[in-house]
Write a protein that holds these residues in place. Structure first.
Motif, short mmCIF file in Angstrom:
data_model
loop_
_atom_site.label_atom_id
_atom_site.label_comp_id
_atom_site.label_asym_id
_atom_site.label_seq_id
_atom_site.Cartn_x
_atom_site.Cartn_y
_atom_site.Cartn_z
N ALA A 143 -16.54 4.35 51.85
CA ALA A 143 -17.20 4.80 50.65
C ALA A 143 -16.00 4.60 49.50
N GLU A 144 -15.34 5.90 50.06
CA GLU A 144 -14.30 5.73 48.52
C GLU A 144 -13.84 5.44 48.29
N ALA A 145 -13.12 3.78 49.83
CA ALA A 145 -12.15 3.05 49.23
C ALA A 145 -12.94 1.70 48.86
N SER A 146 -14.16 1.77 48.85
CA SER A 146 -15.28 0.58 48.39
C SER A 146 -15.07 -0.08 46.81
N ILE A 147 -14.25 0.97 45.85
CA ILE A 147 -14.13 0.89 44.67
C ILE A 147 -12.95 -0.14 44.06
N ILE A 153 -10.43 -3.86 52.54
CA ILE A 153 -10.10 -3.14 53.69
C ILE A 153 -11.09 -2.74 54.53
N TYR A 154 -11.07 -2.42 55.94
CA TYR A 154 -11.89 -2.26 56.89
C TYR A 154 -12.07 -0.81 57.24
N ALA A 155 -12.95 -0.29 57.57
CA ALA A 155 -13.71 0.75 58.36
C ALA A 155 -13.74 1.06 59.27
N VAL A 156 -13.18 1.46 60.43
CA VAL A 156 -13.42 1.36 61.90
C VAL A 156 -13.54 2.37 62.07
N LYS A 157 -14.21 2.58 64.21
CA LYS A 157 -14.95 3.64 63.78
C LYS A 157 -14.39 4.23 65.11
N THR A 158 -13.62 2.82 66.58
CA THR A 158 -12.70 3.59 67.18
C THR A 158 -11.37 2.57 67.59
N GLY A 168 -8.52 -10.60 67.72
CA GLY A 168 -8.92 -11.80 67.65
C GLY A 168 -10.12 -12.13 68.48
N GLU A 169 -11.05 -11.01 69.29
CA GLU A 169 -11.67 -11.28 70.31
C GLU A 169 -13.12 -10.34 69.05
N THR A 170 -12.79 -9.80 68.12
CA THR A 170 -14.39 -9.88 67.53
C THR A 170 -13.39 -9.71 65.65
N VAL A 171 -14.37 -9.83 64.98
CA VAL A 171 -14.05 -9.91 63.61
C VAL A 171 -14.64 -8.69 62.95
N LEU A 172 -14.44 -7.87 62.66
CA LEU A 172 -14.56 -7.49 61.30
C LEU A 172 -14.32 -7.49 60.36
N VAL A 173 -15.67 -7.17 59.64
CA VAL A 173 -16.15 -8.02 57.95
C VAL A 173 -15.14 -6.19 56.99
N PRO A 174 -14.43 -7.27 56.40
CA PRO A 174 -13.95 -5.64 55.06
C PRO A 174 -14.62 -5.34 54.23
N ILE A 175 -14.65 -4.07 53.85
CA ILE A 175 -15.43 -3.68 52.67
C ILE A 175 -15.27 -4.30 51.47
N LYS A 176 -16.89 -5.19 51.15
CA LYS A 176 -17.26 -5.32 49.72
C LYS A 176 -17.55 -4.21 48.78
N ASP A 179 -21.02 -2.49 48.84
CA ASP A 179 -21.67 -2.37 49.85
C ASP A 179 -22.18 -0.66 49.37
N PHE A 180 -21.76 0.00 48.61
CA PHE A 180 -21.56 1.31 48.44
C PHE A 180 -21.98 1.51 47.08
N PRO A 181 -22.98 1.66 46.42
CA PRO A 181 -23.63 1.28 44.59
C PRO A 181 -22.87 2.44 44.17
N LEU A 182 -22.61 1.99 43.30
CA LEU A 182 -22.73 3.03 42.26
C LEU A 182 -23.99 4.20 41.50
N SER A 183 -23.31 5.51 41.84
CA SER A 183 -24.93 6.05 41.28
C SER A 183 -24.29 7.08 40.18
N GLN A 184 -24.64 6.70 38.76
CA GLN A 184 -24.25 7.61 37.98
C GLN A 184 -26.03 7.88 36.74
N ASN A 185 -26.46 8.79 37.30
CA ASN A 185 -27.23 9.60 37.14
C ASN A 185 -27.34 10.73 37.97
N PRO A 186 -26.65 11.55 37.25
CA PRO A 186 -26.16 13.38 38.08
C PRO A 186 -27.22 14.22 37.68
N LYS A 187 -27.91 15.09 37.79
CA LYS A 187 -28.62 16.22 37.82
C LYS A 187 -28.01 17.17 37.59
N TYR A 188 -28.76 18.08 36.78
CA TYR A 188 -27.91 18.92 35.67
C TYR A 188 -28.66 19.95 35.12
#
Length: 507
Positions: A143-147, A153-158, A168-176, A179-188
Motif C-alpha cells: 500500500a505505501e509503495a503504491s503512490i 513495484i512488485y509485492a511478493v509473499k514468498t 519466467g514461470e509465472t508473471v507477477l503483476v506490478p502494483i498500480k 489498487d489502494f484508494p486514498l482515503s481523505q476523510n479522517p475522523k476527529y
C-alpha cells in the motif's frame, strides 16, 4: 563464482543504495557478511540458509562471502535477507536472470515467507529517483509503495513466488496506483462536544490559524485535555506533500498500518510524563524518530507539563524554534522534521486549585513555587499563547445544545491560512508563527493606536524581545481571522492578553 545486485539502506529519513555482492570460493564451508553489518544483518545467514532449503533450493557448500557496499555506512535490520538470498542463488548458478535494474528488500522467515520492512516509502522514492526499473518488496508493504510513480513495484509473499517470477514461470503483476484508494476523510473529535470554555476555544482557533504554540493552565477537570484532543479537527486539511512527509516518518518508525497508502489524518501524540528525553526527541545507535517527529504536521500534547523531567522539557526548546530536530551519534547526524502545533496543559499547583475561587488550595507557597519552577523562563517564552482554563460552571455543563462545530471553525482557520500561504508565497514560510524577522517587518504593519498600546505593554509587562515578537505574530493571525490587512488595536490587545499569565503565576 560472483554475483552482484542492489538493495537499499536507510539512515534517518534518507535512503542510500547498497550493492550486495556475493562470492563463492573453494575452501572450508563458511558464511561471512562484511560491509559494517549490524547484529540483525549478521544473523541473516541463518535465516537465509533455512529459507533456501525450505523453498526447495540447494544451499551451496563452499566459502561464502557477502559484501554490503558502501562499507563505511553501517547496515541495520533484517531487510537484507532477501537480496542476500537472491545473490547467493545467482552466484551458485541456481538463478539466471538480469537483475541490473532491480532492487530487493525483505526479511525472511525460516520457511521462505517474506516479512514486512520499515521505511519502504522512502526506499521506493529513492529507487525511482535513481532510475531503477523494478522494486521487489514484501506483500504487506504494497500500500505505501503504491503512490510512487516511475518504477514497477512488485509485492511478493514468498521466496518461491518471487523466484518463479524471475525465472519466467509465472508473471507477477506490478502494483498500480488505484489498487489502494486514498482515503481523505479522517475522523476527529468535534468541538461541538465541548460546553463552555469559549475563551479557550477562541485561543485554540487562533493557534490553529497561525501555527502557534499554546499553554493551558487550569484546575483538574476543567477540560484542558478535551480541548487539546480536538485541535486536529480544526487544523487545515493535510496537503499531499504533508501526507507523504508524515507517512515516511511513520513507515520508518514501523507504525504505519497495513493497507494504508498515505496518512491524511493529522497526528495527535500525547506521551506520558515518564517519557525520556530520547523517547521524545528520538534516539538509538541509528536514531529513530521520537514523539516530537511522530507529531510532525499534527499536534504534540504534553499533559501535566511540570511532571515531565526538566531535561525532557528543555529538549523542546530548539526544535520548537527550528521545526526540525538534529540528533548526533557516532554513526552520523540525522535530522527529522518536527513542525508541530505544540500544546501543553498544567495545573497551577500540585493540588490543582491555586487561585480557584471555589476550592481551597492546600499547597504551601514554596511547593507552588517549586512546582511552577519546573517550567523554565526560556521555554515559557517560546510558547506563543498562555491561557487560563477555569472550572466550568453547572449552567454551562447542563446545557443541552452543543457548541460550535469543528467544521465551521475549520473554515475560518483554512481561510486565514490561505491568506498566509498567498502572502508568503515563494519565501518558504507557511504560517505566521514561522515568520522570519524580515517577513515580520514587512507584513506586520500596526496602526498608530496599536503601536502605542504595544509600546506601553512592553514597558509595563517587562516583555522580552522574543515575547514581543510572539505577540506581534499572534496579532497578525488575529487580524487575518478578521480579514484585516493592518493590525489594529483590538488585535494587539487580544494578543497581549494571551501573554499575561506568566506574570500572574511565575512572578
Amino acid at each position: 563464482m560472483f554475483s552482484k545486485l542492489y538493495s537499499i539502506g536507510l539512515f534517518g529519513l534518507n535512503a542510500f543504495t547498497v550493492n550486495v555482492e556475493c562470492d563463492l570460493t573453494q575452501g572450508l564451508p563458511s558464511f561471512d557478511i562484511v560491509g559494517l553489518p549490524g547484529a540483525a544483518v549478521k544473523e541473516s545467514k541463518d535465516r537465509v540458509r533455512s529459507a533456501l532449503k525450505n523453498s526447495g533450493f540447494e544451499y551451496p557448500v563452499s566459502r561464502i562471502t557477502i559484501n554490503l557496499a558502501p562499507a563505511d555506512i553501517r547496515k541495520e535490520g533484517p531487510i537484507y535477507d532477501l537480496p542476500v538470498l537472491i545473490s547467493l542463488l545467482k552466484a551458485s548458478r541456481q538463478l539466471d536472470a538480469d537483475l541490473a535494474d532491480a532492487i530487493f528488500i525483505g526479511e525472511l522467515s525460516l520457511d521462505g515467507v517474506i516479512r514486512p520492512a520499515k521505511g519502504i516509502l522512502s526506499m521506493a522514492l529513492h529507487a525511482a529517483e535513481c532510475g531503477f526499473k523494478q522494486f521487489y518488496i514484501p506483500y504487506d508493504n504494497a500500500a505505501e509503495a503504491s503512490i510512487v510513480k516511475g518504477i514497477e513495484i512488485y509485492a511478493v509473499k514468498t521466496v518461491s513466488e518471487l523466484l518463479s517470477h524471475l525465472k519466467g514461470e509465472t508473471v507477477l503483476v506490478p502494483i498500480k496506483e488505484g489498487d489502494f484508494p486514498l482515503s481523505q476523510n479522517p475522523k476527529y473529535l468535534d468541538f461541538a462536544d465541548v460546553k463552555g470554555q469559549e475563551t479557550a476555544k477562541r485561543a485554540l482557533e487562533i493557534a490553529a490559524a497561525g501555527g502557534h504554540n499554546l499553554l493551558m493552565i487550569g484546575p483538574p477537570g476543567s477540560g484542558k485535555s478535551m480541548l487539546a484532543k480536538r485541535l486536529p479537527s480544526i487544523l487545515p486539511e493535510m496537503s499531499f506533500e504533508e501526507a507523504i512527509e508524515t507517512t515516511k516518518i511513520y513507515s520508518i518508525a514501523g507504525l504505519l498500518p497495513v493497507g494504508i497508502p498515505l496518512i491524511f489524518e493529522r497526528p495527535f501524540r500525547s506521551p506520558h510524563h515518564t517519557i525520556s528525553s530520547a523517547g521524545l526527541s528520538g534516539g538509538g545507535a541509528i536514531p529513530r524518530p521520537g514523539e516530537l517527529s511522530l507529531a510532525h504536521n499534527g499536534v504534540l500534547f504534553l499533559d501535566e507539563l511540570p511532571e515531565f523531567s526538566k531535561q525532557t522539557i528543555e529538549a523542546l526548546r530548539q526544535p520548537l524554534e527550528d521545526g526540525k530536530i538534529t540528533i548526533s551519534r557516532a554513526s552520523g547526524t540525522v535530522s527529522y522534521p518536527c513542525s508541530v502545533s505544540f500544546v501543553a496543559a498544567m495545573n497551577p499547583c500540585p493540588c490543582g486549585f491555586f487561585g480557584d475561587a471555589s476550592h481551597t488550595c492546600r499547597c504551601s507557597r514554596k511547593s507552588v513555587q517549586n512546582y511552577l519552577g519546573h517550567i523554565s523562563g526560556p521555554l515559557l517564552d517560546r510558547l506563543d499563547m498562555h491561557i487560563e482554563v477555569p472550572a466550568i460552571k453547572y449552567e454551562e455543563l447542563s446545557q443541552h445544545s452543543g457548541g460550535e462545530s469543528s467544521e465551521s471553525i475549520r473554515k475560518r482557520v483554512t481561510a486565514a491560512r490561505k491568506i498566509q500561504i498567498d502572502r508568503f508565497l515563494g519565501s518558504g514560510c507557511t504560517c505566521n508563527a514561522n515568520m522570519s524577522a524580515e517577513l515580520k517587518d514587512k507584513y506586520c504593519l500596526l496602526s498608530d493606536q496599536a503601536e502605542k498600546f504595544i509600546h506601553s505593554a512592553f514597558d509595563s509587562l517587562s516583555l522580552s524581545a522574543r515575547a514581543y515578537d510572539r505577540i506581534i505574530k499572534v496579532a497578525r493571525t488575529i487580524a487575518d481571522l478578521a480579514g484585516s490587512e493592518i493590525i489594529e488595536l483590538i488585535h494587539v490587545s487580544e494578543a497581549v492578553r494571551y501573554r499575561s499569565l506568566d506574570r500572574k503565576y511565575w512572578q
